[in-house]
Write a protein that holds these residues in place. Structure first.
Motif, short mmCIF file in Angstrom:
data_model
loop_
_atom_site.label_atom_id
_atom_site.label_comp_id
_atom_site.label_asym_id
_atom_site.label_seq_id
_atom_site.Cartn_x
_atom_site.Cartn_y
_atom_site.Cartn_z
N GLU A 170 67.90 66.79 93.96
CA GLU A 170 67.34 68.14 93.85
C GLU A 170 66.85 68.41 92.42
O GLU A 170 65.78 68.99 92.22
N GLY A 171 67.65 67.96 91.44
CA GLY A 171 67.24 68.15 90.06
C GLY A 171 65.97 67.37 89.72
O GLY A 171 65.08 67.88 89.03
N THR A 172 65.90 66.14 90.23
CA THR A 172 64.70 65.32 89.99
C THR A 172 63.47 65.96 90.62
O THR A 172 62.39 66.01 90.02
N ALA A 173 63.64 66.46 91.85
CA ALA A 173 62.52 67.14 92.52
C ALA A 173 62.06 68.36 91.73
O ALA A 173 60.86 68.63 91.61
N GLY A 174 63.03 69.09 91.16
CA GLY A 174 62.69 70.26 90.36
C GLY A 174 61.91 69.88 89.10
O GLY A 174 60.92 70.52 88.74
N VAL A 201 61.14 62.45 83.71
CA VAL A 201 62.09 61.69 84.51
C VAL A 201 62.10 60.23 84.06
O VAL A 201 63.15 59.59 83.97
N GLY A 202 60.91 59.72 83.76
CA GLY A 202 60.83 58.35 83.26
C GLY A 202 61.57 58.17 81.95
O GLY A 202 62.26 57.16 81.74
N ILE A 203 61.46 59.16 81.05
CA ILE A 203 62.18 59.10 79.78
C ILE A 203 63.68 59.11 80.02
O ILE A 203 64.44 58.35 79.40
N ALA A 204 64.13 59.98 80.93
CA ALA A 204 65.56 60.04 81.25
C ALA A 204 66.05 58.70 81.78
O ALA A 204 67.16 58.25 81.46
N ALA A 205 65.21 58.04 82.59
CA ALA A 205 65.57 56.73 83.13
C ALA A 205 65.73 55.71 82.01
O ALA A 205 66.71 54.93 81.99
N VAL A 206 64.80 55.71 81.06
CA VAL A 206 64.87 54.77 79.94
C VAL A 206 66.12 55.04 79.10
O VAL A 206 66.81 54.10 78.66
N VAL A 207 66.44 56.31 78.89
CA VAL A 207 67.65 56.66 78.12
C VAL A 207 68.90 56.12 78.80
O VAL A 207 69.78 55.53 78.15
N LEU A 208 69.00 56.31 80.12
CA LEU A 208 70.16 55.81 80.86
C LEU A 208 70.27 54.29 80.78
O LEU A 208 71.37 53.74 80.61
N PRO A 253 61.78 61.80 94.78
CA PRO A 253 63.10 62.16 94.26
C PRO A 253 64.25 61.59 95.07
O PRO A 253 65.36 61.46 94.56
N SER A 254 64.01 61.22 96.31
CA SER A 254 65.10 60.66 97.13
C SER A 254 65.57 59.31 96.61
O SER A 254 66.67 58.87 96.95
N LYS A 255 64.75 58.66 95.79
CA LYS A 255 65.15 57.36 95.21
C LYS A 255 66.17 57.53 94.10
O LYS A 255 66.87 56.58 93.75
N ALA A 256 66.26 58.74 93.55
CA ALA A 256 67.21 59.01 92.47
C ALA A 256 68.57 59.33 93.09
O ALA A 256 68.98 60.48 93.16
N SER A 257 69.26 58.30 93.53
CA SER A 257 70.50 58.49 94.30
C SER A 257 71.77 58.36 93.48
O SER A 257 72.86 58.26 94.03
#
Length: 300
Positions: free
Chosen positions: A167-171, A182-189, A253-257
């Motif tokens: 839900e957060g990713t969709a927002g 979202v891509g930046i957040a992915a790289v940070v993780l 966003p459903s891929k962000a599980s």
């Protein structure tokens, strides 16, 4: 009188104003040090470390159940909180966990204020201060998020971490440049995960714990726990970041599980049961390391 010492409208010279500002900054830093060193806060932080360790142990147990077909719940933080909430003493325990995690957040906020004085330095000193402030703030945010999750389950309104992340990713996708964020957040993780693996391999995690009074046998055991636990958690976090990155690439966003999705990805790989079992053991080792940190604390 020089321009630097001109008197202001209230009769204070520029030099006096700077001295007063520096004094106030020093008082703030001293207050932060006192807060960070307070016995009461340290004891609460110990409870928080035990609580954080317990969450990891529960996630490891849920991951083992997932690996060998013994459970249908989510193998993540929300699954751990839900497991606790279903036990006879679960709700009071969740409140204790929430208080402990909030204490950890305050502890990290005090650390950030403590390092603020380093911002007046130059070169490596300033860089180190910035890095430590960023790390402390990030940890405080994680602890607060977990504390809120514990409170929600304690009052009966908790829901899936995976669902919340989706839900957060969709927002965020709805924001200008949301896909990029979202891509930046992915790289940070992924970078955080890689850093945890590095800590485990190089044993730099020992900087987070004071083992000067620990017996040699305990030191060896705690070192082994860190060597196993940090890489395992790092791999799991990097996979979470990878799934988030995949969500950004596919705009889905459903891929962000979240963590549950990351562990299920491991399970779907060849020899998935064995691989997931190894990761679960590592996450349990990380939880045990947090117990050791509660016994032998050292501020980071």
């Amino acid at each position: 009188m020089s321009a630097q010492e001109t008197t202001g409208p209230q009769g204070m010279t520029g030099a006096q104003g700077r001295a007063g500002a520096q004094g106030r900054a020093g008082e703030t830093a001293s207050a932060a040090d006192r807060a960070g060193d307070s016995d009461g806060l340290e004891n609460l932080a110990r409870i928080g470390l035990l609580a954080y360790g317990l969450v990891h142990l529960l996630v490891a147990w849920l991951a083992l159940q997932l690996a060998w077909g013994g459970g249908g719940g989510e193998a993540d933080q929300s699954g751990a909180m839900a497991t606790l909430a279903q036990s006879p003493v679960g709700k009071p325990l969740l409140w204790i966990i929430a208080v402990g995690l909030l204490a950890l957040a305050v502890w990290q906020a005090a650390e950030a204020l403590h390092w603020r004085s380093g911002l007046r330095g130059v070169g490596r000193q300033k860089k180190k201060a910035l890095q430590n402030i960023a790390k402390s703030i990030a940890r405080a945010v994680v602890y607060i998020a977990l504390a809120v999750l514990a409170i929600k389950f304690a009052v009966g309104s908790g829901k899936s971490s995976s669902q919340q992340q989706q839900e957060g990713t969709a927002g965020v996708f709805g924001w200008p440049g949301g896909r990029f964020l979202v891509g930046i957040a992915a790289v940070v993780l992924i970078c955080v995960g890689a850093n945890l693996v590095y800590k485990g391999v190089k044993k730099t995690f020992l900087e987070q714990i004071d083992l000067t009074k620990a017996p040699p046998s305990a030191t060896r055991l705690i070192t082994r726990l860190g060597q196993v636990g940090f890489p395992a958690k790092g791999i799991a976090l990097a996979l979470v970041g990878g799934l988030l990155g995949y969500a950004a690439i596919t705009f889905d966003p459903s891929k962000a599980s979240g963590l549950d999705g990351a562990l299920r990805t491991i399970l779907s790989a060849p020899f998935g049961e064995v691989l997931l079992t190894l990761v679960a053991v590592g996450i349990a080792a990380f939880g045990a390391f947090l117990f050791a940190r509660a016994r032998y604390p050292e501020r980071t």
